[in-house]
Write an enzyme that holds these catalytic residues in place. Structure first.
Site, PDB file in Angstrom:
ATOM      1  N   LYS A  13       0.988  -1.434   0.022  1.00 54.03           N
ATOM      2  CA  LYS A  13      -0.277  -0.118   0.017  1.00 54.03           C
ATOM      3  C   LYS A  13       0.753   1.140  -0.026  1.00 54.03           C
ATOM      4  O   LYS A  13       0.747   2.212  -0.753  1.00 54.03           O
ATOM      5  CB  LYS A  13      -0.903   0.002   1.336  1.00 54.03           C
ATOM      6  CG  LYS A  13      -2.023  -1.188   1.067  1.00 54.03           C
ATOM      7  CD  LYS A  13      -2.839  -1.163   2.401  1.00 54.03           C
ATOM      8  CE  LYS A  13      -3.823  -2.545   2.111  1.00 54.03           C
ATOM      9  NZ  LYS A  13      -4.539  -3.081   3.144  1.00 54.03           N
TER      10      LYS A  13
ATOM     11  N   GLN B 287      -4.488  -1.321   9.602  1.00 53.65           N
ATOM     12  CA  GLN B 287      -4.301  -2.657   8.877  1.00 53.65           C
ATOM     13  C   GLN B 287      -5.116  -3.744   9.798  1.00 53.65           C
ATOM     14  O   GLN B 287      -4.734  -3.910  11.170  1.00 53.65           O
ATOM     15  CB  GLN B 287      -3.096  -2.930   8.660  1.00 53.65           C
ATOM     16  CG  GLN B 287      -2.440  -4.416   7.962  1.00 53.65           C
ATOM     17  CD  GLN B 287      -3.128  -4.333   6.504  1.00 53.65           C
ATOM     18  OE1 GLN B 287      -3.069  -3.680   5.771  1.00 53.65           O
ATOM     19  NE2 GLN B 287      -3.751  -5.653   6.362  1.00 53.65           N
TER      20      GLN B 287
ATOM     21  N   ASP C  90     -10.793   2.308   3.599  1.00 53.72           N
ATOM     22  CA  ASP C  90     -11.284   0.936   3.459  1.00 53.72           C
ATOM     23  C   ASP C  90     -12.524   0.596   3.139  1.00 53.72           C
ATOM     24  O   ASP C  90     -12.945  -0.476   2.805  1.00 53.72           O
ATOM     25  CB  ASP C  90     -10.832   0.619   4.845  1.00 53.72           C
ATOM     26  CG  ASP C  90      -9.357  -0.164   4.502  1.00 53.72           C
ATOM     27  OD1 ASP C  90      -9.077  -0.645   3.596  1.00 53.72           O
ATOM     28  OD2 ASP C  90      -8.564  -0.532   5.799  1.00 53.72           O
TER      29      ASP C  90
END
Ligand code: NAD
Length: 284
Positions: free
Chosen positions: A54, A98, A121
């Site tokens: 990412k 995460q 997200d």
């Protein structure tokens, strides 16, 4: 006849190029680049790999990424404080935490603390709710990436019967909502489904997201179906495999996405797209 491969690397590169153009345009207009905060707690090797992908993608498309690599001992209170600070930070458009988090931290509580406008997200209840109500805002990256892959084959979801194998909050459920939004008829299988293979055999499109290596064999797929493999499973040998038995299914399906190189790169690309969109909404 062998299936055609759905090339996630290629489609993801196209999405990243589109984001890069959007970021460059902002710069030309004298605006700041989009910014994302990437929070990693503990030293889970898989999470480390995902986070590095990412961060690399951010560099490639010109998104400013700020890293928070925190010890596994980080408390929930400390994490919530960081989220509060990032929610108030004008140069941060996206907050990525995460998952999975250490067991002493409540995932839902932390996700709910993120400003929905910075939830790149797409996991916040507000964003999932908006998707359910057909007014999508920031969309969950993996399901949105799967939709893009289906569309890259020239197919439309409208009217198709799609079987989603897996019903988690981050993949299966939002996947079903994205498909409904596009007019598909959706069946969602999960661990309590009586005969997932029989349901899957009826599908025009099968989306595997169970986290079970090789679960979807040729017996689960009707000839000519399209199969997308979301699964990422590391075998004891170190090999990375999906939920689909690629060798047998690729002999029967018309289209198939491989692992690696299928859905994985799309998740990262859609995260970049969400960060740009979140930034443009902030208009700073
Ligand atoms: P999860 O464990 O939270 O959920 C798995 C789901 O599969 C559950 O709903 C469960 O009921 C269902 N399931 C399990 N066994 C089944 C069976 N035999 N038949 C039918 N349903 C069954 O997992 P998750 O977080 O949704 O992730 C699923 C997989 O996708 C994992 O391999 C994960 O690593 C991968 N993943 C990939 C990406 C990506 O970017 N490609 C992103 C997220 C997750």
């Amino acid at each position: 006849m062998a299936a055609q491969i759905i090339d996630g690397k290629k489609v993801a590169a196209e999405v990243r190029a589109e984001v890069r153009m959007g970021v460059d345009l902002r710069r030309e207009q004298g605006k700041r680049p989009p910014g994302i905060a990437v929070i990693l707690i503990g030293d889970d090797p898989a999470s480390n790999v995902y986070v590095n992908h990412k961060r690399r993608a951010c560099d490639e498309v010109g998104i400013m990424s700020r890293s928070y690599d925190l010890p596994a001992s980080t408390t929930q209170f400390e994490l919530l404080k960081i989220v509060d600070e990032l929610n108030a930070d004008p140069v941060i458009d996206g907050i990525l935490i995460q998952l999975p988090l250490p067991s002493h931290i409540d995932d839902s509580l932390v996700i709910e603390r993120i400003d929905p406008g910075k939830d790149v997200d797409g996991f916040h209840p507000t964003n999932v709710g908006k998707l359910a109500l057909r007014i999508p805002a920031l969309r969950p990256c993996t399901p949105f990436g799967v939709i893009k892959l289906i569309e890259s084959t020239g197919q439309v979801c409208k009217g198709k019967h799609v079987v989603v194998v897996g019903a988690s909050n981050i993949v299966g459920r939002p996947m079903a909502l994205e498909l409904l939004l596009r007019g598909a008829t959706v069946t969602v299988c999960h661990r309590f489904s009586a005969d997932s293979a029989a349901l899957s055999r009826q599908a025009d499109i099968v989306i595997a997201a169970a986290g079970k290596p090789g679960l979807i064999t040729a017996d689960w797929v009707r000839p000519g179906a399209t199969v997308l493999d979301v699964g990422i499973n590391r075998l004891d040998t170190g090999k990375l495999v999906g939920d689909v038995d690629f060798a047998s299914v690729s002999e029967k399906a018309a289209w198939i996405s491989p692992v690696p190189g299928g859905v994985g790169p799309m998740t990262v690309a859609m995260l970049m797209m969400n960060t740009l969109r979140a930034c443009e909404k902030h208009q700073l």
